[in-house]
Design an enzyme around this catalytic site. Structure first.
Site, short mmCIF file in Angstrom:
data_model
loop_
_atom_site.label_atom_id
_atom_site.label_comp_id
_atom_site.label_asym_id
_atom_site.label_seq_id
_atom_site.Cartn_x
_atom_site.Cartn_y
_atom_site.Cartn_z
N THR A 121 0.83 -1.20 0.00
CA THR A 121 0.00 0.00 0.00
C THR A 121 0.86 1.25 0.00
OG1 THR A 121 -1.93 0.99 1.05
CG2 THR A 121 -0.15 0.33 2.50
N GLY A 170 0.16 6.18 -7.07
CA GLY A 170 -0.68 5.15 -7.68
C GLY A 170 -0.41 4.93 -9.15
N CYS A 188 3.51 3.00 -8.73
CA CYS A 188 3.72 1.79 -7.93
C CYS A 188 2.64 0.75 -8.26
CB CYS A 188 3.67 2.14 -6.44
SG CYS A 188 3.83 0.70 -5.36
N THR A 217 -0.02 -0.02 -5.51
CA THR A 217 -0.81 1.12 -5.04
C THR A 217 -1.80 1.48 -6.13
OG1 THR A 217 1.08 1.95 -3.79
CG2 THR A 217 -0.65 3.53 -4.27
#
Length: 176
Positions: free
Chosen positions: A5, A161, A164, A167
């Site tokens: 996350t 986001g 990654c 994410t």
């Protein structure tokens, strides 16, 4: 590093904001895209977020909430007691999770080894697999853009986001 996350915390002049993405990953599969990894604690006076194993994180949240209640919401004393307890317990030392906790005055990262780190600038912290992307974006936006605190966190997490694979861009925010 946890491939789980991204959590970003920002302590601005007017508000403290924590945000996280919603992706839960197991190996190379996305299990869920709208998980909540941030929480308000102690009657809405403390913000927290976790990265890592969900079961481990809930164990840590429960432990931290108990200590926070015992310390009557004193964040500094709570993170110190939490760290001491974490380091003493053989089971807790094996947990694979990290946390960020903050109020309007202070911001801390609690590592999986029981370390407590207050960011050098005292206002921006990030954890998780996309943490470095979010941290870099937040520092740049803090320095060069005039955004409200919540937008700075949201935009930084959106950048993370995009970069990654662990994410996503389903961002949730909490604000003090």
């Amino acid at each position: 590093m946890f491939e789980a996350t991204t959590i970003l915390a920002y302590k601005g002049e007017n508000h403290s904001v924590i945000g996280g993405d919603g992706q839960v990953t197991f190996g190379n599969c996305v299990l869920k895209g709208n998980a909540t990894k941030i929480r308000m604690l102690y009657n809405g006076k403390i913000l927290s977020g976790f990265a890592g194993s969900t079961a481990d994180a809930f164990t840590l949240f429960e432990m931290f909430e108990r200590i926070l209640e015992n310390r009557k919401g004193d964040l500094v004393k709570s993170v110190i007691d939490f760290s001491k307890e974490w380091r003493k317990d053989k089971y807790l030392r094996r947990l694979e999770a990290m946390m960020i906790v903050m109020d309007r005055e202070r911001l801390f990262i609690l590592s999986g080894t029981g370390d407590v780190v207050e960011p050098e600038d005292g206002k921006i912290a990030a954890i998780g697999s996309g943490g470095n992307y979010a941290l870099s974006a937040a520092r740049a936006l803090d320095k060069f853009a005039d955004l409200p605190e919540s937008e700075l966190v949201r935009e930084s997490l959106l950048i993370a986001g995009e970069l990654c694979i662990y994410t996503n861009t389903n961002i949730k925010l909490l604000e003090l």
